[in-house]
Design a protein around this motif. Structure first.
Motif, mmCIF file in Angstrom:
data_model
loop_
_atom_site.group_PDB
_atom_site.id
_atom_site.type_symbol
_atom_site.label_atom_id
_atom_site.label_comp_id
_atom_site.label_asym_id
_atom_site.label_seq_id
_atom_site.Cartn_x
_atom_site.Cartn_y
_atom_site.Cartn_z
ATOM 1 N N THR A 13 0.849 -1.062 -0.081
ATOM 2 C CA THR A 13 0.046 -0.098 0.030
ATOM 3 C C THR A 13 0.774 1.237 -0.013
ATOM 4 O O THR A 13 0.579 2.217 -0.823
ATOM 5 N N MET A 14 1.789 1.273 0.859
ATOM 6 C CA MET A 14 2.939 2.443 0.947
ATOM 7 C C MET A 14 3.378 2.525 -0.539
ATOM 8 O O MET A 14 3.606 3.798 -0.845
ATOM 9 N N VAL A 15 3.972 1.627 -1.114
ATOM 10 C CA VAL A 15 4.637 1.824 -2.444
ATOM 11 C C VAL A 15 3.411 2.329 -3.504
ATOM 12 O O VAL A 15 4.081 3.182 -4.159
ATOM 13 N N ASN A 16 2.386 1.843 -3.420
ATOM 14 C CA ASN A 16 1.453 2.374 -4.605
ATOM 15 C C ASN A 16 0.751 3.697 -4.157
ATOM 16 O O ASN A 16 1.074 4.627 -5.079
ATOM 17 N N GLN A 17 1.215 4.047 -2.966
ATOM 18 C CA GLN A 17 0.686 5.679 -2.391
ATOM 19 C C GLN A 17 1.757 6.329 -2.917
ATOM 20 O O GLN A 17 1.551 7.519 -3.311
ATOM 21 N N TYR A 18 2.767 5.896 -2.715
ATOM 22 C CA TYR A 18 4.160 6.782 -3.174
ATOM 23 C C TYR A 18 3.960 7.024 -4.811
ATOM 24 O O TYR A 18 4.329 8.069 -5.249
ATOM 25 N N ILE A 19 3.748 5.906 -5.310
ATOM 26 C CA ILE A 19 3.864 6.050 -6.771
ATOM 27 C C ILE A 19 2.691 6.877 -7.379
ATOM 28 O O ILE A 19 2.806 7.854 -8.018
ATOM 29 N N SER A 20 1.522 6.871 -6.620
ATOM 30 C CA SER A 20 0.311 7.681 -6.949
ATOM 31 C C SER A 20 0.990 9.194 -6.692
ATOM 32 O O SER A 20 0.501 10.187 -7.361
ATOM 33 N N TRP A 21 1.599 9.453 -5.497
ATOM 34 C CA TRP A 21 2.121 10.735 -5.465
ATOM 35 C C TRP A 21 3.068 11.523 -6.320
ATOM 36 O O TRP A 21 2.920 12.524 -6.799
ATOM 37 N N ARG A 22 3.862 10.473 -6.780
ATOM 38 C CA ARG A 22 5.040 10.858 -7.729
ATOM 39 C C ARG A 22 4.173 11.132 -8.751
ATOM 40 O O ARG A 22 4.595 12.140 -9.662
ATOM 41 N N ARG A 23 3.259 10.472 -9.607
ATOM 42 C CA ARG A 23 2.403 10.737 -10.574
ATOM 43 C C ARG A 23 1.693 11.782 -10.692
ATOM 44 O O ARG A 23 1.736 12.696 -11.591
ATOM 45 N N ARG A 24 1.100 12.106 -9.657
ATOM 46 C CA ARG A 24 0.352 13.480 -9.382
ATOM 47 C C ARG A 24 1.035 14.466 -9.244
ATOM 48 O O ARG A 24 0.909 15.575 -10.132
ATOM 49 N N ARG A 25 2.397 14.434 -8.620
ATOM 50 C CA ARG A 25 3.248 15.578 -8.505
ATOM 51 C C ARG A 25 4.037 15.895 -9.830
ATOM 52 O O ARG A 25 4.056 17.127 -10.199
ATOM 53 N N ASP A 26 4.365 14.763 -10.700
ATOM 54 C CA ASP A 26 5.037 14.927 -11.827
ATOM 55 C C ASP A 26 3.999 15.713 -13.013
ATOM 56 O O ASP A 26 4.431 16.348 -13.806
#
Length: 100
Positions: free
Chosen positions: A53-66
């Protein structure tokens, strides 16, 4: 720090590279898991689920931020104000009313 949180905090720090972002990421995991708790009660390895869940959340954050950030050499002409927010809400409401 709880024995379960320590390894998760290390993972969060490895993902983000910043203590404050790691803390935010760590806090987002239980929030996401609580919403799914009826299904998660029967999972044997909740620690592995929390890591995923943490890795998926981080990936989601990165996509949104990028996708949201646009670098600029110059600051904007004017600051964003609460008046802008009110105008945007009115325009959005009118557009939604026309769409229905």
């Amino acid at each position: 720090m709880d024995a379960h949180q320590r390894p998760l905090m290390r993972l969060a720090y490895l993902l983000t590279g910043e203590v404050h972002l790691a803390e935010d990421l760590l806090q987002s995991v239980p929030v996401r898991m609580i919403g799914r708790w009826p299904r998660l009660r029967h999972i044997d390895n909740l620690d592995a689920y929390a890591r995923k869940t943490m890795v998926n959340q981080y990936i989601s954050w990165r996509r949104r931020r990028d996708s949201d950030e646009v670098p600029s050499a110059e600051p904007p002409d004017r600051a964003y104000s609460s008046e802008d927010s009110a105008v945007l809400r009115i325009v959005l409401r009118q557009a939604l009313m026309r769409a229905t």
